[in-house]
Design a protein around this motif. Structure first.
Motif, PDB file in Angstrom:
ATOM      1  N   LEU A  11      36.393  10.371  12.501  1.00 50.08           N
ATOM      2  CA  LEU A  11      35.641  10.735  11.311  1.00 50.08           C
ATOM      3  C   LEU A  11      35.599   9.497  10.416  1.00 50.08           C
ATOM      4  N   THR A  12      34.385   8.997  10.133  1.00 45.99           N
ATOM      5  CA  THR A  12      34.302   7.750   9.371  1.00 45.99           C
ATOM      6  C   THR A  12      33.692   7.945   7.988  1.00 45.99           C
ATOM      7  N   ALA A  13      33.056   9.105   7.780  1.00 49.42           N
ATOM      8  CA  ALA A  13      32.449   9.360   6.475  1.00 49.42           C
ATOM      9  C   ALA A  13      32.385  10.861   6.253  1.00 49.42           C
ATOM     10  N   LEU A  14      32.421  11.264   5.003  1.00 52.41           N
ATOM     11  CA  LEU A  14      32.301  12.682   4.680  1.00 52.41           C
ATOM     12  C   LEU A  14      30.847  12.988   4.335  1.00 52.41           C
ATOM     13  N   ASP A  15      30.192  13.744   5.225  1.00 52.09           N
ATOM     14  CA  ASP A  15      28.848  14.225   4.916  1.00 52.09           C
ATOM     15  C   ASP A  15      28.972  15.715   4.567  1.00 52.09           C
ATOM     16  N   GLU A  16      27.807  16.391   4.400  1.00 50.53           N
ATOM     17  CA  GLU A  16      27.847  17.785   3.953  1.00 50.53           C
ATOM     18  C   GLU A  16      28.607  18.661   4.950  1.00 50.53           C
ATOM     19  N   GLN A  17      28.352  18.409   6.240  1.00 50.16           N
ATOM     20  CA  GLN A  17      29.021  19.190   7.270  1.00 50.16           C
ATOM     21  C   GLN A  17      30.536  18.992   7.215  1.00 50.16           C
ATOM     22  N   ALA A  18      30.941  17.732   7.086  1.00 53.10           N
ATOM     23  CA  ALA A  18      32.373  17.430   7.040  1.00 53.10           C
ATOM     24  C   ALA A  18      33.033  18.128   5.860  1.00 53.10           C
ATOM     25  N   VAL A  19      32.324  18.160   4.736  1.00 52.65           N
ATOM     26  CA  VAL A  19      32.876  18.813   3.548  1.00 52.65           C
ATOM     27  C   VAL A  19      33.070  20.315   3.805  1.00 52.65           C
ATOM     28  N   GLN A  20      32.085  20.924   4.456  1.00 52.17           N
ATOM     29  CA  GLN A  20      32.217  22.355   4.791  1.00 52.17           C
ATOM     30  C   GLN A  20      33.444  22.582   5.678  1.00 52.17           C
ATOM     31  N   TYR A  21      33.633  21.726   6.665  1.00 57.19           N
ATOM     32  CA  TYR A  21      34.775  21.875   7.573  1.00 57.19           C
ATOM     33  C   TYR A  21      36.097  21.660   6.831  1.00 57.19           C
ATOM     34  N   ILE A  22      36.140  20.598   6.029  1.00 58.37           N
ATOM     35  CA  ILE A  22      37.397  20.272   5.351  1.00 58.37           C
ATOM     36  C   ILE A  22      37.804  21.396   4.393  1.00 58.37           C
ATOM     37  N   ALA A  23      36.816  22.021   3.737  1.00 55.59           N
ATOM     38  CA  ALA A  23      37.150  23.086   2.787  1.00 55.59           C
ATOM     39  C   ALA A  23      37.885  24.221   3.504  1.00 55.59           C
ATOM     40  N   VAL A  24      37.449  24.545   4.706  1.00 53.42           N
ATOM     41  CA  VAL A  24      38.109  25.617   5.459  1.00 53.42           C
ATOM     42  C   VAL A  24      39.461  25.147   5.992  1.00 53.42           C
ATOM     43  N   GLY A  25      39.487  23.931   6.542  1.00 52.82           N
ATOM     44  CA  GLY A  25      40.745  23.393   7.052  1.00 52.82           C
ATOM     45  C   GLY A  25      41.783  23.274   5.950  1.00 52.82           C
ATOM     46  N   ALA A  26      41.332  22.894   4.750  1.00 51.28           N
ATOM     47  CA  ALA A  26      42.248  22.753   3.622  1.00 51.28           C
ATOM     48  C   ALA A  26      42.826  24.110   3.224  1.00 51.28           C
ATOM     49  N   ALA A  27      42.048  25.164   3.393  1.00 51.87           N
ATOM     50  CA  ALA A  27      42.558  26.495   3.070  1.00 51.87           C
ATOM     51  C   ALA A  27      43.648  26.903   4.072  1.00 51.87           C
ATOM     52  N   VAL A  28      43.505  26.495   5.341  1.00 52.06           N
ATOM     53  CA  VAL A  28      44.563  26.769   6.328  1.00 52.06           C
ATOM     54  C   VAL A  28      45.822  25.986   5.951  1.00 52.06           C
ATOM     55  N   LEU A  29      45.647  24.701   5.640  1.00 52.14           N
ATOM     56  CA  LEU A  29      46.788  23.858   5.264  1.00 52.14           C
ATOM     57  C   LEU A  29      47.326  24.231   3.881  1.00 52.14           C
ATOM     58  N   GLY A  30      46.560  24.990   3.125  1.00 52.50           N
ATOM     59  CA  GLY A  30      46.996  25.446   1.801  1.00 52.50           C
ATOM     60  C   GLY A  30      48.033  26.548   1.892  1.00 52.50           C
ATOM     61  N   THR A  31      48.285  27.055   3.106  1.00 53.26           N
ATOM     62  CA  THR A  31      49.304  28.083   3.358  1.00 53.26           C
ATOM     63  C   THR A  31      49.252  29.199   2.311  1.00 53.26           C
ATOM     64  N   GLY A  32      48.037  29.689   2.061  1.00 53.03           N
ATOM     65  CA  GLY A  32      47.874  30.836   1.174  1.00 53.03           C
ATOM     66  C   GLY A  32      47.705  30.471  -0.285  1.00 53.03           C
TER      67      GLY A  32
END
Lengths: 375, 525
Positions: A11-32
């Motif tokens: 992953l070399t840059a954050l585009d719109e798709q990457a942001v959508q993915y990261i938001a969900v992944g961050a919620a998993v890593l947010g442990t609730g």
């Protein structure tokens, strides 16, 4: 949507798709916990629509003497959902740091990859034309400022800078992360319950030694797995466990949830009954903003600082402590934390005793192998 | 009907629920007993279905239209308008937010079609309050007048949404005055603090949608009133809200967004009334979906999640509903030689009577399966050609999916009572796993219309109290009294009025230990 990440492995840059993915992944890593990434996501999407994709830089690509600054929001997520930050507020703490240190910031980074703060630095990076660092200082979410790997390694949290939306800026020198937490919290209340903050300005060398590397990529991969499984109508949980070296702790449904608000934190416990093949099992999950402890029949299943996440059994989508409802069908999963959290100082800072659970910490790998964990 | 048989004193009420597939209507007497119900197809022009349902209700019951005292309408018009992006009006938005909020502009999460429907006039003006009511910055009236002037002739309504306006609404109210000054007294203005609670984007979205729906609701109310008049009904006209209470038609004309998703609430309340139960799961099986809600202490359990309407996040309190794709019209498919049977999720919908196999059509549906298995008798049903083995397999899938959904909505491992309503409830066998009792009340297929007719009227109050001058208890009691009086004023029977919502927000930095109290009371007509 243009794909700016043509290199499949990196992953070399954050585009719109990457942001959508990261938001969900961050919620998993947010442990609730960690706050809803919704506002951070909208801020990042808006920025990318305006400036184009934001460059992502890896820790190993940094010059040792470069200046990297974590940027985050501090305060009540409820306030931030009402009083959304201004654009200027996201760059002002950088200006103040640069003025104090007399040098330019090379990259910004998220202080925590879990929850709402994961995407907060995107807007400052784009406004300043600098990259965002693929690393954070937790590898998950925690509720207090000193709960960062930089604190464990004795890195100075100062100078600390804060800003509100009016244009008020603060420069602060704290003797350690615990004092930073006290003073920054008090200022945040005066600033209206939500403020932007830069702390732990670090060098490239310090990042390489003390940050938790590649965590934005990790969040991206998690989100990608969940979205792609959803599209292909496959159960994403197995893929996710493999990706995170995690363990399925429990399959069941929420039968009792008790929440109370204490000192600005949502504390409580939830009880789950096993479903299908796991009928007859009962799991208790204790939380203080984040899920911190899972137990079954007087034995720990997973203990903070290891990560505990609740996933919807069908979609694999993460469930927060606030959104957990009676009857929710969940898979509880546990992941090993960054090894630095397992040191004596790490456990003193974020171990079970710090959060008021009088039990020993046992790494999730040992618990999964049936070793230890008796309460 | 001889005059002597007609109770001179008896009065009636009509409840109508317009859904995607059917328009249901119910006639209740003053004791709230159901006299008659009818079901007609929802037509393209929704008003035609409403007229037809009233015509049949009166004709088939023989009730004198002059004795109809109240008429209630729950409708999906507004939801459809948003989902289909049709008939929406242009709205000008003023967000009172700068210097805060600039990192996420208005309409950020709207798709292009909805943005285009509502129009280009959205501005972020200086202003806003803190969570404790302190002013962040004062309004710049010249700036606001400039924005309003740009809207001239290009918008049909104005929406105003300020940071922390639920705590302090003064700036929003001032902008409303300026809007009337510049755009004329007749310009409708929606103020966000009257629409939603904390969470600015969700509240802003709801306010914009409210403004965009004003034309739609005006058509609905006018059509409904004309229909009633054409039958000689001179009744009090009420529109259903999604919290199960009613608004007078003149109030609905200002707050159409509050009608969104009132259907499930009406079903749950109707089911409670018909069954006499206060705690149960309500399973409403329609033509396309099965909606399961929870009846707790007589009211629908509310959802805690953010609610999306037409892809836009709003912060409405909605009943907690689990929908699965099983209904009377759900299509059943059998693979090679009946080996793999699949059910749905697609449905023939309102074309069931044309396309269903037992009606001579070519599509195997869940209704065909139920009739083949003898759950329901339908005169002239053609069941001969249906494969019994396929039907049994489909039935197993349908039963298992419904049992599974029921289990998801349960709050404990104990068996629960289930109230079955909706036309599709014939699909369900007499025993289900995890269910103590299955209750199939009379008029089960018109529970939504009966629920609409039962709606209570509400009164609200929102006041700031100084706790230096009175105790917390005194402040709450005063607010509750005021809300009760408002409900009575709106037509509620005092003896039945209850407090349905009560919240207080301490305003720490306001002088005099201030407390903002919001109370809503509701009672029967």
């Amino acid at each position: 949507m243009a794909n700016n990440n043509t290199d499949q492995n990196k992953l070399t840059a954050l585009d719109e798709q990457a942001v959508q993915y990261i938001a969900v992944g961050a919620a998993v890593l947010g442990t609730g916990g960690g706050g809803d990434p919704h506002i951070g996501k909208l801020m990042a999407l808006e920025t990318i629509r305006k400036y184009g994709p934001v460059r992502l830089v890896r820790p190993e690509e940094l010059e040792d003497d470069s200046l990297v600054v974590p940027l985050s929001m501090i305060g009540a997520p409820t306030v931030m959902n009402e009083k959304i930050p201004s654009i200027e507020q996201m760059t002002q703490p950088l200006d103040l740091i640069e003025k104090e240190l007399g040098r330019k910031v090379s990259a910004v980074m998220p202080i925590e990859v879990g929850g709402g703060n994961s995407l907060v630095p995107v807007i400052a990076a784009a406004e300043r034309g600098i990259p965002i660092l693929d690393a954070d200082a937790m590898g998950r979410a925690f509720p207090e400022s000193q709960m960062v790997t930089f604190y464990l390694d004795g890195i100075d949290c100062s100078p600390i800078t804060m800003a509100d939306e009016r244009g008020n800026g603060v420069l602060m020198h704290a003797i350690d992360g615990v004092w930073e937490e006290r003073m920054a919290r008090a200022l945040t209340i005066q600033m209206g319950g939500s403020a932007s903050i830069c702390d732990y300005p670090v060098s490239g060398a310090q990042v390489k030694k003390s940050a938790v590397p590649h965590t934005l990529t990790l969040a991206y991969e998690i989100g990608k797995t969940l979205f792609e499984s959803k599209e292909q109508k496959q159960n994403p949980i197995e893929a996710l466990l493999k990706q995170l070296h995690g363990y399925a702790l429990f399959n069941g449904k929420a039968v009792d949830i008790r929440r109370r608000t204490e000192g600005g934190f949502t504390r409580g416990e939830a009880v789950f009954e096993g479903t299908d093949a796991e009928k007859g099992r009962t799991m208790r999950l204790y939380f203080q903003n984040e899920f911190l402890l899972a137990t079954e029949d007087g034995r720990s299943l997973a203990v903070t600082p290891d990560l505990i996440s609740l996933l919807d059994q069908d979609t694999g989508m993460p469930i927060t402590t606030e959104n957990l409802k009676y009857g929710a069908r969940v898979t509880a999963v546990g992941f090993p934390c960054d090894p630095r959290w397992r040191t004596p100082k790490g456990l003193e800072t974020v171990g079970p005793k710090y959060f008021g659970y009088d039990i020993p910490y046992v790494p999730i790998e040992e618990l999964a192998a049936g070793k230890g964990g008796n309460l | 009907m001889p005059w002597t048989m007609m109770n001179n004193e008896e009065t009636y009420r009509i409840g109508i629920d317009v859904g995607g597939t059917n328009t249901d209507a119910a006639l209740l007497d003053s004791k709230l007993d159901t006299i008659h119900t009818v079901k007609v197809h929802t037509t393209r022009d929704v008003n035609e279905g409403i007229v037809e349902s009233i015509r049949r209700l009166l004709a088939e019951s023989g009730v004198n239209p002059a004795r109809v005292q109240y008429a209630m309408l729950g409708t999906t018009h507004c939801t459809n308008a948003i989902v289909e992006r049709k008939h929406l009006g242009k709205v000008g938005l003023i967000r009172i937010g700068a210097p805060a909020t600039t990192s996420v502009p208005p309409l950020a999460d709207w798709d292009d079609t909805l943005k285009a429907a509502v129009g280009p006039h959205a501005y972020v003006a200086r202003g806003g309050y803190e969570y404790d009511g302190r002013t962040i910055v004062e309004l710049d009236e010249a700036e606001i007048k400039d924005y309003l002037a740009r809207m001239k002739g290009e918008v049909e309504a104005v929406a105003v949404c300020g940071v922390f306006s639920p705590v302090n609404a003064s700036q929003e109210k001032r902008v409303a005055e300026l809007a009337k000054e510049i755009l004329g007294e007749g310009m409708p203005v929606t103020l966000s603090h009257e629409i939603g609670s904390i969470g600015i984007l969700e509240r802003e979205n709801a306010s914009l949608l409210n403004g965009a729906l004003l034309n739609v609701i005006a058509g609905v109310v006018r059509g409904f009133e004309q229909a009633l008049q054409s039958f000689g009904i001179d009744a009090g006209v009420y529109i259903c809200q999604n919290d199960g209470t009613l608004m007078r038609s003149e109030y609905a004309l200002r707050y159409p967004i509050l009608t969104i998703a009132c259907g499930p609430t009406n079903s749950i309340r109707g089911a409670a009334h018909l069954s006499g139960l206060n705690n149960a799961l309500v399973v409403d099986i329609g033509g396309t979906t099965t909606d399961i809600g929870v009846l707790a202490q007589g009211f629908p359990r509310q959802s805690s999640a953010a609610v999306e309407i037409g892809g836009v996040r709003t912060n409405f309190r909605m009943p907690d509903i689990l929908s699965i794709g099983i209904g009377g019209g759900t299509i059943v498919r059998a693979g090679g030689e009946g080996e793999t049977v699949t059910v749905g999720p697609d449905s023939v919908g309102y074309e069931l009577l044309k396309r269903g196999r037992i009606f001579g059509g070519d599509t195997l549906t869940a209704t065909d399966v139920a009739v083949k298995l003898g759950r329901y008798e339908w005169d002239g049903a053609r069941t001969e050609g249906l494969d019994a083995s396929v039907c049994r397999q489909a039935d197993e899938i349908i039963t298992r999916d419904i049992e599974d959904a029921i289990d998801r909505m349960k709050t404990s491992a104990e068996d629960v009572d289930v109230i079955l309503v909706g036309g599709g409830s014939i699909l369900v066998p007499d025993k289900l796993q995890g269910v103590a009792r299955i209750v199939r009340p009379d008029h089960y297929d018109a529970a939504n219309a009966i629920g609409a007719a039962l709606g209570e009227v509400s009164g609200e109050t929102e006041r700031i109290y100084s706790l230096d001058e009175m105790t917390y208890e005194e402040a709450m009691a005063d607010a509750k009294n005021h809300a009760v009086e408002q409900a009575v004023l709106a037509g509620a029977d005092r003896a039945t009025v209850q407090i349905v919502l009560s919240e207080d927000i301490p305003l720490a930095y306001m002088p005099g230990n201030a407390l903002l109290v919001k109370v809503k009371a509701a009672g029967r007509l």
